[in-house]
Design an enzyme around this catalytic site. Structure first.
Site, short mmCIF file in Angstrom:
data_model
loop_
_atom_site.label_atom_id
_atom_site.label_comp_id
_atom_site.label_asym_id
_atom_site.label_seq_id
_atom_site.Cartn_x
_atom_site.Cartn_y
_atom_site.Cartn_z
N GLU A 1 4.21 6.84 -1.01
CA GLU A 1 3.74 6.02 0.12
C GLU A 1 4.13 4.59 -0.23
OE1 GLU A 1 2.84 7.38 2.78
OE2 GLU A 1 2.61 9.40 1.98
N CYS B 1 -1.85 -2.01 2.43
CA CYS B 1 -0.57 -1.54 2.97
C CYS B 1 -0.64 -1.45 4.49
CB CYS B 1 -0.24 -0.19 2.38
SG CYS B 1 -1.70 0.84 2.23
P1 NAD Z 1 4.82 -2.15 -6.91
O1 NAD Z 1 5.93 -1.34 -6.33
O2 NAD Z 1 5.15 -3.45 -7.50
O3 NAD Z 1 4.11 -1.32 -8.08
C1 NAD Z 1 3.60 -0.02 -7.88
C2 NAD Z 1 3.62 0.72 -9.20
O4 NAD Z 1 4.98 0.93 -9.58
C3 NAD Z 1 2.97 -0.07 -10.34
O5 NAD Z 1 2.25 0.82 -11.18
C4 NAD Z 1 4.16 -0.65 -11.06
O6 NAD Z 1 3.92 -0.93 -12.42
C5 NAD Z 1 5.18 0.46 -10.91
N1 NAD Z 1 6.57 0.02 -11.04
C6 NAD Z 1 7.07 -1.22 -10.86
N2 NAD Z 1 8.41 -1.21 -11.10
C7 NAD Z 1 8.73 0.05 -11.43
C8 NAD Z 1 9.95 0.71 -11.79
N3 NAD Z 1 11.09 0.04 -11.83
N4 NAD Z 1 9.91 2.03 -12.04
C9 NAD Z 1 8.75 2.71 -11.98
N5 NAD Z 1 7.56 2.17 -11.65
C10 NAD Z 1 7.55 0.85 -11.38
O7 NAD Z 1 3.70 -2.26 -5.79
P2 NAD Z 1 2.31 -3.05 -5.85
O8 NAD Z 1 2.60 -4.51 -5.79
O9 NAD Z 1 1.43 -2.54 -6.91
O10 NAD Z 1 1.66 -2.59 -4.47
C11 NAD Z 1 2.03 -3.17 -3.25
C12 NAD Z 1 3.03 -2.32 -2.51
O11 NAD Z 1 2.49 -1.01 -2.36
C13 NAD Z 1 3.30 -2.83 -1.11
O12 NAD Z 1 4.67 -2.67 -0.83
C14 NAD Z 1 2.46 -1.90 -0.24
O13 NAD Z 1 2.91 -1.78 1.08
C15 NAD Z 1 2.55 -0.63 -0.99
N6 NAD Z 1 1.44 0.27 -0.70
C16 NAD Z 1 1.65 1.29 0.17
C17 NAD Z 1 0.62 2.16 0.48
C18 NAD Z 1 0.84 3.29 1.45
O14 NAD Z 1 -0.03 4.15 1.58
N7 NAD Z 1 1.98 3.34 2.13
C19 NAD Z 1 -0.63 1.99 -0.11
C20 NAD Z 1 -0.82 0.93 -1.00
C21 NAD Z 1 0.23 0.10 -1.30
#
Ligand code: NAD
Length: 542
Positions: free
Chosen positions: A292, A326
């Site tokens: 998501e 989100c």
């Molecule tokens: P993010 O993508 O920065 O991080 C999410 C997770 O991925 C973290 O645990 C992070 O450490 C990890 N991560 C970062 N880089 C990575 C890589 N290269 N490889 C593997 N894992 C990696 O997101 P965030 O800032 O924590 O959350 C915000 C984002 O999440 C926004 O884009 C939001 O829209 C989205 N979001 C979506 C939903 C949904 O249901 N669609 C829900 C919540 C958040």
């Protein structure tokens, strides 16, 4: 087991009010003080054992970034590999437990969270992720409890889906857990998402390596300890904070990598999918990919819309939790005839918003999560200020002196394709485009085609025909679609959540659709009296 037990019927967890004088207000305030004062050390937990690597990072409070709440040990490559091994080992036992026993662990976790653990999980979410008490309650307590209880109920439904049988035959479906472990990678913005990403596959008998987001490690760690307290055996979920890129490399080399359960940004998800695909020949089974991701969620108002309701939806939908849901509204389309009155109402309501430390319960907003987000969001605001085609209608100020505070900001752009209308900002910034009243159909096309995302969206109209037209035109523009309501605030069991297009695989967290991704069904046909002659009747002599 000589019975077919029914799991208890789930009901949504009541959201406590925290109004002055309530017992919950006193207990959460006490817990918040404790969480604030006790700087804790968080180890990696692999196979139930604590690992302290000595390579650490700090969890600081977003609204007081000089204040450290926890020091976290970051897993090294050997520890990550050990976590994968522990998950594979634990699955031998866990995967053979009956559903009743697995379900009981998570139902107990739900009751612990509803009772004695509630305020620890809420307070650590308030302190570590800068949520107001209400935002913490609806996420860390209520939604997490709902995920746990409703998932058990949905798992029961899935296991009950059985095929027909012909004469002399009994057909059965055995919903095997996936053969391996899931890598659960969670975002900072919802404590409950972290808890669900690892526990949903575990409920179905698969095991998990869970990597919390750096900035939500505190609440996520306490939640993990709660699962242990509920009786989750060692190794079923391994709590592994660490460098995500290194972890990806280690875990994607494992033969038993059975899937990723991700929530976060679109770019990270796409890179994970590509990397996983490049390693495909290593795996015992095709890994399941559930993600998501980002959004650019909209509100579109028809000239017949109720202006008072629209104003509240815009303010709550865009600025609660500092626009870091989100599902938060971040672009809004308003007819020209309505704009002057709406503008006036919005400016007054936004001017009334209090922002500050969540320990002060009169605040509606607190800080954004970290410096990276602060820089990104204020960068968009500064760019807007410099753009003659964008008006700063309200807010626009920010300060990172004590915490990462950004005012609720309302922009109006002349160009419907301005960056602030198209790109995910993930902060308290709402961009409005004012359209000519006679361009409703064209505006709907604009809403549908402006962004690559399709997570949430809302339409405000009193005119039923306008709602019908919007529903049709925006069919693929949002996975969660709202009529005369704000686009955020989905409730487990009521509005299953998830989006399509660049917003994710739309497997709807907290629904049977998500749980189905964590099983590998086996069809079993049992014939009671098998034939003993190979010849068919048509072969007999006339
Ligand atoms: P993010 O993508 O920065 O991080 C999410 C997770 O991925 C973290 O645990 C992070 O450490 C990890 N991560 C970062 N880089 C990575 C890589 N290269 N490889 C593997 N894992 C990696 O997101 P965030 O800032 O924590 O959350 C915000 C984002 O999440 C926004 O884009 C939001 O829209 C989205 N979001 C979506 C939903 C949904 O249901 N669609 C829900 C919540 C958040």
């Amino acid at each position: 087991m000589n019975s077919t037990p029914n799991v208890p019927q789930p009901h949504n967890e009541p959201v406590l009010s925290y109004a002055p004088g309530t017992p919950e207000r006193a207990t959460v305030q006490e817990e918040l003080k404790r969480v604030w004062q006790d700087e804790i050390e968080i180890p990696v937990i692999v196979g139930g054992k604590e690992v302290r690597t000595g390579d650490t990072y700090q969890v600081v409070s977003p609204h007081d970034h000089g204040h450290t709440l926890a020091t976290v040990h970051s897993a090294d490559a050997a520890t990550v590999a050990a976590a994968a091994a522990a998950a594979v080992e634990a699955q031998r036992e866990w995967g053979s437990w009956s559903f009743v026993d697995r379900a009981a662990v998570f139902l107990k976790a739900a009751d612990l969270l509803a009772g004695p653990w509630r305020q620890l999980i809420n307070a650590s979410t308030m302190a570590g992720q800068s949520k107001t008490v209400y935002q913490a309650e609806i996420d860390a307590a209520a939604e997490m409890i709902d995920f746990l209880k409703f998932n058990v109920h949905y798992a029961e439904q899935i296991y009950g889906m059985q095929p027909d049988a012909g004469p002399g035959v009994w057909n059965r479906m055995e919903y095997r857990p996936l053969e391996g472990f899931i890598w659960a990678i969670s975002p900072f913005n919802f404590t409950s998402i972290g808890g669900n990403l690892c526990s949903a596959p575990a409920l179905m008998g698969t095991t998990a390596v869970w990597k919390p987001s750096h900035t939500s490690t505190l609440s996520n760690y306490h939640l993990f300890r709660l699962f242990e307290e509920a009786g989750l055996p060692p190794g079923v979920i391994n709590f592994v904070p660490g460098n995500p890129v290194m972890m990806t490399d280690v875990l994607f080399a494992e033969e038993r990598m059975a899937g990723i359960h991700f929530t976060g940004s679109t770019a990270v998800f796409q890179s994970l999918w590509q990397k996983l695909a490049a390693n495909l020949d290593r795996y015992r089974s095709y890994p399941r990919i559930v993600g998501e991701t980002g959004g650019k969620d909209f509100i579109v108002a028809h000239p017949s819309a109720d202006v008072a309701a629209l104003t509240v939806a815009m303010v709550r939908g865009s600025y609660e939790y500092q626009g870091q849901k989100c599902s938060a509204a971040s672009r809004c389309y308003v007819p020209k005839s309505m704009w002057p009155e709406l503008r006036e109402r919005l400016v007054a309501m936004i001017g009334d918003i209090r922002m500050g430390d969540p320990a002060d319960f009169s605040n509606f907003m607190a800080a954004v999560i970290d410096r990276k987000s602060y820089t990104k969001i204020t960068g968009y605001i500064e760019e807007a200020k410099a753009d003659p085609g964008i008006e700063i209608v309200a807010g626009g100020g920010a300060s990172d002196e004590v915490g990462y505070f950004i005012e609720p900001t309302l922009l109006r752009a002349d160009d419907p394709h301005a960056r602030v209308i198209c790109e995910e900002i993930f902060g308290p910034v709402l961009s409005v485009y004012v359209y000519p009243d006679d361009s409703w159909s064209e505006t709907l096309t604009l809403v549908d085609t402006t962004s690559p995302y399709a997570l949430t969206g809302a339409v405000f109209a009193q005119d039923r025909a306008a709602l019908i037209e919007a529903k049709r035109a925006l069919r693929y523009a949002a996975g969660n679609f709202y009529l005369n309501d704000k686009p955020s605030g989905a409730v487990v069991g009521q509005q299953p959540f998830g989006g399509a297009r660049a917003s994710g695989t739309n497997d709807k967290a907290g629904s049977p659709l998500n749980l189905l991704r964590w099983v590998s069904p086996q069809t079993i046909k049992e014939t009671f009296v098998p034939p003993i002659d190979y010849r068919y009747p048509h072969m007999r002599a006339e």
